[in-house]
Design a protein around this motif. Structure first.
Motif, PDB file in Angstrom:
ATOM      1  N   THR A 108       0.815  -1.212   0.000  1.00  0.00           N
ATOM      2  CA  THR A 108       0.000   0.000   0.000  1.00  0.00           C
ATOM      3  C   THR A 108       0.851   1.265   0.000  1.00  0.00           C
ATOM      4  OG1 THR A 108      -0.111  -0.048   2.412  1.00  0.00           O
ATOM      5  CG2 THR A 108      -1.891  -1.144   1.209  1.00  0.00           C
ATOM      6  N   LEU A 109       2.139   1.120   0.184  1.00  0.00           N
ATOM      7  CA  LEU A 109       3.112   2.213   0.274  1.00  0.00           C
ATOM      8  C   LEU A 109       2.962   3.023   1.560  1.00  0.00           C
ATOM      9  CD1 LEU A 109       3.164   3.589  -3.408  1.00  0.00           C
ATOM     10  CD2 LEU A 109       4.391   1.645  -2.416  1.00  0.00           C
ATOM     11  N   ASP A 110       2.150   2.533   2.503  1.00  0.00           N
ATOM     12  CA  ASP A 110       2.025   3.212   3.787  1.00  0.00           C
ATOM     13  C   ASP A 110       2.026   2.185   4.912  1.00  0.00           C
ATOM     14  OD1 ASP A 110      -0.516   2.086   3.771  1.00  0.00           O
ATOM     15  OD2 ASP A 110      -1.596   3.985   3.598  1.00  0.00           O
ATOM     16  N   ALA A 111       1.685   2.628   6.120  1.00  0.00           N
ATOM     17  CA  ALA A 111       1.784   1.769   7.300  1.00  0.00           C
ATOM     18  C   ALA A 111       0.635   0.785   7.432  1.00  0.00           C
ATOM     19  CB  ALA A 111       1.873   2.633   8.559  1.00  0.00           C
ATOM     20  N   GLU A 112      -0.270   0.735   6.441  1.00  0.00           N
ATOM     21  CA  GLU A 112      -1.299  -0.298   6.460  1.00  0.00           C
ATOM     22  C   GLU A 112      -0.666  -1.671   6.320  1.00  0.00           C
ATOM     23  OE1 GLU A 112      -5.350  -1.561   4.004  1.00  0.00           O
ATOM     24  OE2 GLU A 112      -4.537   0.459   3.802  1.00  0.00           O
ATOM     25  N   ARG A 137     -11.462   0.107 -10.305  1.00  0.00           N
ATOM     26  CA  ARG A 137     -10.631   0.819  -9.355  1.00  0.00           C
ATOM     27  C   ARG A 137      -9.340   0.039  -9.117  1.00  0.00           C
ATOM     28  NH1 ARG A 137     -12.440   6.072  -8.620  1.00  0.00           N
ATOM     29  NH2 ARG A 137     -14.694   6.104  -8.234  1.00  0.00           N
ATOM     30  N   ALA A 138      -8.230   0.764  -9.083  1.00  0.00           N
ATOM     31  CA  ALA A 138      -6.940   0.097  -8.904  1.00  0.00           C
ATOM     32  C   ALA A 138      -6.887  -0.664  -7.586  1.00  0.00           C
ATOM     33  CB  ALA A 138      -5.815   1.130  -8.979  1.00  0.00           C
ATOM     34  N   TYR A 139      -7.444  -0.073  -6.510  1.00  0.00           N
ATOM     35  CA  TYR A 139      -7.367  -0.759  -5.210  1.00  0.00           C
ATOM     36  C   TYR A 139      -8.181  -2.042  -5.209  1.00  0.00           C
ATOM     37  CZ  TYR A 139     -11.928   1.378  -4.067  1.00  0.00           C
ATOM     38  OH  TYR A 139     -13.241   1.757  -4.073  1.00  0.00           O
ATOM     39  N   THR A 199      -0.781  14.928  -6.414  1.00  0.00           N
ATOM     40  CA  THR A 199       0.445  14.286  -5.944  1.00  0.00           C
ATOM     41  C   THR A 199       0.123  13.259  -4.862  1.00  0.00           C
ATOM     42  OG1 THR A 199       1.704  16.308  -6.369  1.00  0.00           O
ATOM     43  CG2 THR A 199       2.718  14.663  -4.929  1.00  0.00           C
ATOM     44  N   TYR A 200       0.631  12.058  -5.015  1.00  0.00           N
ATOM     45  CA  TYR A 200       0.503  11.027  -3.987  1.00  0.00           C
ATOM     46  C   TYR A 200       1.756  11.045  -3.119  1.00  0.00           C
ATOM     47  CZ  TYR A 200      -3.632   8.791  -6.042  1.00  0.00           C
ATOM     48  OH  TYR A 200      -4.901   8.523  -6.498  1.00  0.00           O
ATOM     49  N   ILE A 201       1.604  11.375  -1.842  1.00  0.00           N
ATOM     50  CA  ILE A 201       2.755  11.389  -0.948  1.00  0.00           C
ATOM     51  C   ILE A 201       3.250   9.960  -0.727  1.00  0.00           C
ATOM     52  CG2 ILE A 201       3.662  12.191   1.252  1.00  0.00           C
ATOM     53  CD1 ILE A 201       2.794  14.407  -0.605  1.00  0.00           C
ATOM     54  N   ARG A 202       2.350   8.974  -0.794  1.00  0.00           N
ATOM     55  CA  ARG A 202       2.794   7.579  -0.686  1.00  0.00           C
ATOM     56  C   ARG A 202       3.753   7.227  -1.816  1.00  0.00           C
ATOM     57  NH1 ARG A 202      -1.940   3.918  -1.108  1.00  0.00           N
ATOM     58  NH2 ARG A 202      -3.113   5.709  -1.918  1.00  0.00           N
ATOM     59  N   SER A 203       3.422   7.653  -3.026  1.00  0.00           N
ATOM     60  CA  SER A 203       4.314   7.404  -4.159  1.00  0.00           C
ATOM     61  C   SER A 203       5.617   8.172  -4.008  1.00  0.00           C
ATOM     62  CB  SER A 203       3.624   7.802  -5.472  1.00  0.00           C
ATOM     63  OG  SER A 203       2.557   6.936  -5.781  1.00  0.00           O
ATOM     64  N   LEU A 204       5.525   9.378  -3.477  1.00  0.00           N
ATOM     65  CA  LEU A 204       6.735  10.169  -3.250  1.00  0.00           C
ATOM     66  C   LEU A 204       7.649   9.462  -2.256  1.00  0.00           C
ATOM     67  CD1 LEU A 204       8.344  12.776  -3.671  1.00  0.00           C
ATOM     68  CD2 LEU A 204       6.982  13.817  -1.840  1.00  0.00           C
ATOM     69  N   PRO A 237       1.097   6.417  -9.724  1.00  0.00           N
ATOM     70  CA  PRO A 237       0.237   6.330  -8.534  1.00  0.00           C
ATOM     71  C   PRO A 237       0.378   4.983  -7.838  1.00  0.00           C
ATOM     72  CG  PRO A 237      -0.993   7.101 -10.462  1.00  0.00           C
ATOM     73  CD  PRO A 237       0.328   6.588 -10.952  1.00  0.00           C
ATOM     74  N   PRO A 238      -0.044   4.904  -6.579  1.00  0.00           N
ATOM     75  CA  PRO A 238      -0.009   3.618  -5.865  1.00  0.00           C
ATOM     76  C   PRO A 238      -0.981   2.617  -6.471  1.00  0.00           C
ATOM     77  CG  PRO A 238      -0.275   5.475  -4.341  1.00  0.00           C
ATOM     78  CD  PRO A 238      -0.502   6.002  -5.717  1.00  0.00           C
ATOM     79  N   GLN A 239      -0.634   1.338  -6.362  1.00  0.00           N
ATOM     80  CA  GLN A 239      -1.568   0.296  -6.787  1.00  0.00           C
ATOM     81  C   GLN A 239      -2.858   0.376  -5.968  1.00  0.00           C
ATOM     82  OE1 GLN A 239      -1.569  -2.427  -9.167  1.00  0.00           O
ATOM     83  NE2 GLN A 239      -0.102  -1.019 -10.099  1.00  0.00           N
ATOM     84  N   TYR A 240      -2.705   0.672  -4.689  1.00  0.00           N
ATOM     85  CA  TYR A 240      -3.880   0.837  -3.832  1.00  0.00           C
ATOM     86  C   TYR A 240      -4.312   2.295  -3.884  1.00  0.00           C
ATOM     87  CZ  TYR A 240      -3.383  -3.860  -1.888  1.00  0.00           C
ATOM     88  OH  TYR A 240      -3.325  -5.222  -1.728  1.00  0.00           O
ATOM     89  N   SER A 241      -5.033   2.644  -4.946  1.00  0.00           N
ATOM     90  CA  SER A 241      -5.562   3.990  -5.121  1.00  0.00           C
ATOM     91  C   SER A 241      -6.910   3.888  -5.812  1.00  0.00           C
ATOM     92  CB  SER A 241      -4.606   4.851  -5.954  1.00  0.00           C
ATOM     93  OG  SER A 241      -4.476   4.328  -7.275  1.00  0.00           O
ATOM     94  N   ALA A 242      -7.640   4.993  -5.841  1.00  0.00           N
ATOM     95  CA  ALA A 242      -8.989   4.991  -6.407  1.00  0.00           C
ATOM     96  C   ALA A 242      -9.001   5.273  -7.906  1.00  0.00           C
ATOM     97  CB  ALA A 242      -9.851   6.020  -5.678  1.00  0.00           C
ATOM     98  N   ILE A 243      -7.836   5.307  -8.529  1.00  0.00           N
ATOM     99  CA  ILE A 243      -7.765   5.557  -9.962  1.00  0.00           C
ATOM    100  C   ILE A 243      -8.457   4.431 -10.724  1.00  0.00           C
ATOM    101  CG2 ILE A 243      -6.176   5.739 -11.918  1.00  0.00           C
ATOM    102  CD1 ILE A 243      -4.226   7.106 -10.051  1.00  0.00           C
ATOM    103  N   GLN A 244      -9.213   4.814 -11.738  1.00  0.00           N
ATOM    104  CA  GLN A 244      -9.933   3.834 -12.547  1.00  0.00           C
ATOM    105  C   GLN A 244      -9.154   3.512 -13.826  1.00  0.00           C
ATOM    106  OE1 GLN A 244     -13.988   5.126 -13.268  1.00  0.00           O
ATOM    107  NE2 GLN A 244     -14.701   3.891 -11.565  1.00  0.00           N
TER     108      GLN A 244
END
Length: 311
Positions: A77-81, A125-127, A203-208, A113-120
């Motif tokens: 998820t690129l974060d602490a999840e 949805r990617a997530y 900008t996705y801070i997770r991707s950053l 963008p992260p794989q776990y994102s709402a982008i279609q």
């Protein structure tokens, strides 16, 4: 109804916040001007009733963040999840070297963008695909990074500062007498960068965090994130969700960060009729730029129409 600046709590989705706002404000018409992930907190601007028409003018505003970036451990998820799916050694780092790396990200960038994102992609949805074990090749998107400042390099996320105050320019810095932020539980003891960021919309801070880790020769994930500003609204302007019912909020004109033209009755009538009259007046209200958006206030000083103005 007015515009409300809220402080999104940890573990709520932006949709959760909208649902609670609908109950507190007794309306179904509530929108927000920029999604925050569940593990992020901070400024989430809500627009209710007729003010939802303002979202299109506010969702592209720049945003400020405090970001805790843990090095040496990557997650899907690129974060602490989590969970931690990759571990790599962390090279020896110093403050000047890390700041120099951060500087390479400034300006226009292409960001995946992260794989776990709402982008279609193709209606999916990617997530949703990621949770089903599928991988979608998400195309890189243009983003703009305005400022990245290293506030500290720490042994762990827990050892990094969690209490901050803003300065006169809206930049937040560690301050034991300031506001304390709650971060999600960490995924282990990993060297952590504390970064203040000012970025453009999308900008996705997770991707950053992922990309900074790669640039430093390791892997990384975002272990904490606080949005301290969205557009003209800072965290110090925010109300808690529990206080939303009965909060005053801001009217439309006060909420928009646009030049304002006071409309004469004739101009207001033409705008209501869908016409595009020229703005000929000079003096202190001459705020038009070629093709710039301006807010035109009707005779009551509050009702407005946003137009693209030409000299």
């Amino acid at each position: 109804m007015p515009v409300y600046v809220t402080d999104k709590p940890l573990r709520l989705t932006s949709h959760d916040v909208v649902a609670r706002a609908r109950r507190a404000l007794h309306t179904r018409r509530v929108g927000h001007t920029g999604t925050l992930d569940p593990l992020a907190t901070g400024v989430l601007v809500l627009c209710a009733e007729d003010s939802t028409k303002l979202v299109q003018f506010m969702e592209h505003d720049t945003k400020d963040y405090l970001a805790w970036i843990s090095l040496g451990a990557g997650t899907p998820t690129l974060d602490a999840e989590g969970p931690v799916s990759e571990e790599r050694p962390v090279p020896t780092l110093d403050h000047p070297g890390v700041q120099a790396t951060l500087d390479t990200f400034l300006g226009p960038q292409m960001q995946v963008p992260p794989q776990y994102s709402a982008i279609q992609v193709n209606g999916q949805r990617a997530y949703a695909a990621a949770r089903a074990g599928e991988h979608i090749d998400l195309p890189a998107r243009p983003v703009q990074l305005h400022e990245l400042t290293l506030l500290g390099l720490h042994a762990t996320t827990d050892a990094a500062p969690h209490t901050f105050s803003p300065d006169a320019d809206g930049r937040w810095h560690p301050d034991p007498a300031g506001q304390t932020f709650t971060l999600p539980p960490t995924l282990g003891d990993h060297p952590t960068l504390l970064v203040w960021a000012r970025v453009g919309s999308g900008t996705y801070i997770r991707s950053l965090a992922r990309d900074i880790g790669a640039a430093l020769g390791t892997t990384a994930h975002l272990s904490g994130l606080v949005r301290t500003r969205a557009g003209r609204f800072g965290l110090q302007d925010a109300v808690q969700l529990t206080d939303l019912e009965g909060a005053a909020g801001l009217d439309d004109l006060a909420a928009l960060d646009l030049p304002t033209i006071p409309a004469t009755p004739d101009l207001a009538l033409k705008l209501r009729q869908g016409k595009r009259p020229a703005w000929q007046d000079t003096g202190r209200f001459l705020v038009t730029l070629d093709g710039a958006l301006v807010a035109v206030a009707d005779g009551d000083g509050h009702t407005l129409k946003v137009v693209r103005a030409w000299n």
